[in-house]
Design an enzyme around this catalytic site. Structure first.
Site, mmCIF file in Angstrom:
data_model
loop_
_atom_site.group_PDB
_atom_site.id
_atom_site.type_symbol
_atom_site.label_atom_id
_atom_site.label_comp_id
_atom_site.label_asym_id
_atom_site.label_seq_id
_atom_site.Cartn_x
_atom_site.Cartn_y
_atom_site.Cartn_z
ATOM 1 N N GLY A 45 0.831 -1.205 0.000
ATOM 2 C CA GLY A 45 0.000 0.000 0.000
ATOM 3 C C GLY A 45 0.862 1.250 0.000
ATOM 4 O O GLY A 45 2.033 1.222 0.411
ATOM 5 N N GLN A 50 2.634 10.064 1.518
ATOM 6 C CA GLN A 50 3.956 9.438 1.410
ATOM 7 C C GLN A 50 4.725 9.915 0.175
ATOM 8 O O GLN A 50 5.927 9.706 0.078
ATOM 9 C CB GLN A 50 3.834 7.904 1.386
ATOM 10 C CG GLN A 50 3.376 7.341 2.726
ATOM 11 C CD GLN A 50 3.295 5.825 2.683
ATOM 12 O OE1 GLN A 50 2.293 5.273 2.260
ATOM 13 N NE2 GLN A 50 4.349 5.156 3.102
ATOM 14 N N CYS A 89 6.400 -0.284 6.688
ATOM 15 C CA CYS A 89 5.908 0.889 5.962
ATOM 16 C C CYS A 89 6.996 1.349 5.009
ATOM 17 O O CYS A 89 8.171 1.392 5.390
ATOM 18 C CB CYS A 89 5.577 1.998 6.960
ATOM 19 S SG CYS A 89 4.995 3.514 6.184
ATOM 20 N N LEU A 90 6.611 1.686 3.780
ATOM 21 C CA LEU A 90 7.604 2.119 2.792
ATOM 22 C C LEU A 90 8.316 3.401 3.235
ATOM 23 O O LEU A 90 9.409 3.688 2.765
ATOM 24 C CB LEU A 90 6.937 2.321 1.422
ATOM 25 C CG LEU A 90 6.379 1.041 0.774
ATOM 26 C CD1 LEU A 90 5.649 1.377 -0.511
ATOM 27 C CD2 LEU A 90 7.492 0.026 0.515
ATOM 28 N N HIS A 131 -3.848 0.645 8.024
ATOM 29 C CA HIS A 131 -2.522 1.275 7.949
ATOM 30 C C HIS A 131 -2.550 2.494 7.025
ATOM 31 O O HIS A 131 -2.053 3.570 7.387
ATOM 32 C CB HIS A 131 -1.496 0.241 7.456
ATOM 33 C CG HIS A 131 -0.104 0.771 7.293
ATOM 34 N ND1 HIS A 131 0.962 0.341 8.064
ATOM 35 C CD2 HIS A 131 0.406 1.689 6.439
ATOM 36 C CE1 HIS A 131 2.050 0.997 7.683
ATOM 37 N NE2 HIS A 131 1.748 1.813 6.694
ATOM 38 N N GLU A 132 -3.137 2.336 5.843
ATOM 39 C CA GLU A 132 -3.159 3.441 4.872
ATOM 40 C C GLU A 132 -4.082 4.558 5.340
ATOM 41 O O GLU A 132 -3.774 5.745 5.164
ATOM 42 C CB GLU A 132 -3.564 2.948 3.479
ATOM 43 C CG GLU A 132 -2.635 1.890 2.863
ATOM 44 C CD GLU A 132 -1.158 2.237 2.923
ATOM 45 O OE1 GLU A 132 -0.801 3.430 2.828
ATOM 46 O OE2 GLU A 132 -0.344 1.311 3.083
ATOM 47 N N HIS A 135 -2.327 6.888 7.588
ATOM 48 C CA HIS A 135 -1.467 7.877 6.915
ATOM 49 C C HIS A 135 -2.226 9.173 6.641
ATOM 50 O O HIS A 135 -1.672 10.264 6.757
ATOM 51 C CB HIS A 135 -0.935 7.325 5.587
ATOM 52 C CG HIS A 135 0.311 6.496 5.731
ATOM 53 N ND1 HIS A 135 1.501 7.017 6.203
ATOM 54 C CD2 HIS A 135 0.556 5.191 5.446
ATOM 55 C CE1 HIS A 135 2.429 6.059 6.201
ATOM 56 N NE2 HIS A 135 1.881 4.934 5.757
HETATM 57 CO CO CO Z 1 2.860 3.134 5.556
#
Ligand code: CO
Length: 159
Positions: A45, A50, A89-90, A131-132, A135
């Site tokens: 995701g 981000q 997480c990226l 999670h997304e 953000h």
């Molecule tokens: Co993330």
């Protein structure tokens, strides 16, 4: 276009995202960029903040053949039943920690064609939605681990 992913410590990750008023060509392009950037690093995701865009949208690919483009999501229901599982997480590369999440989620969002979608999810998809969504609220998964673990992670990121 593959975009630079903002890393833990960036201000962009700590801004609450704004609702999308109209699905313009620009919004569609950002969603395509999010998908391309996520797939380039084999992520599950990626949310707009981000890549430095404070708008309420994210993309999810849990490998079920449906690459979701999610606009203005609203969580309708979260189960009381909690599940703990390793998360990453990226924006926080190399860090994986167990995070407690609701086992089940019911979520409503607008898709890229302007259609309202209601989805029920469990397991990885439920986790990815939560999670997304976080953000968009400027919350990172490290905010949901123990204070000690969070301090250790912050130390590794030099702040
Ligand atoms: Co993330």
């Amino acid at each position: 276009m593959i975009c630079d992913i903002k890393i833990y410590g960036s201000n962009e990750l700590r801004k609450v995202s704004k609702p999308i008023v109209e699905i313009t060509d620009e919004i569609k392009e950002i969603l395509n960029n999010l998908v391309e950037t996520m797939q380039n690093v084999k992520g599950v995701g990626l949310a707009a903040p981000q890549i430095g865009i404070d708008k309420r949208m994210f993309v999810i690919d849990v490998g079920d053949g449906n690459v979701r483009k999610v606009i203005n999501p609203k969580i309708i229901e979260l189960s009381d039943e909690i599940e703990s599982n390793e998360e990453g997480c990226l924006s926080i590369p190399g860090v994986y920690k167990p995070v407690k999440r609701a086992k089940y989620i019911k979520i409503e969002y607008t898709d890229v064609n302007g259609k309202l979608v209601v989805e029920e999810a469990t397991e990885l998809l439920a986790r990815a939605f939560q999670h997304e969504y976080d953000h968009l609220e400027a919350i990172l998964f490290v905010d949901r681990v123990s204070p000690v673990a969070k301090r250790m992670i912050a130390k590794n990121y030099n702040f």
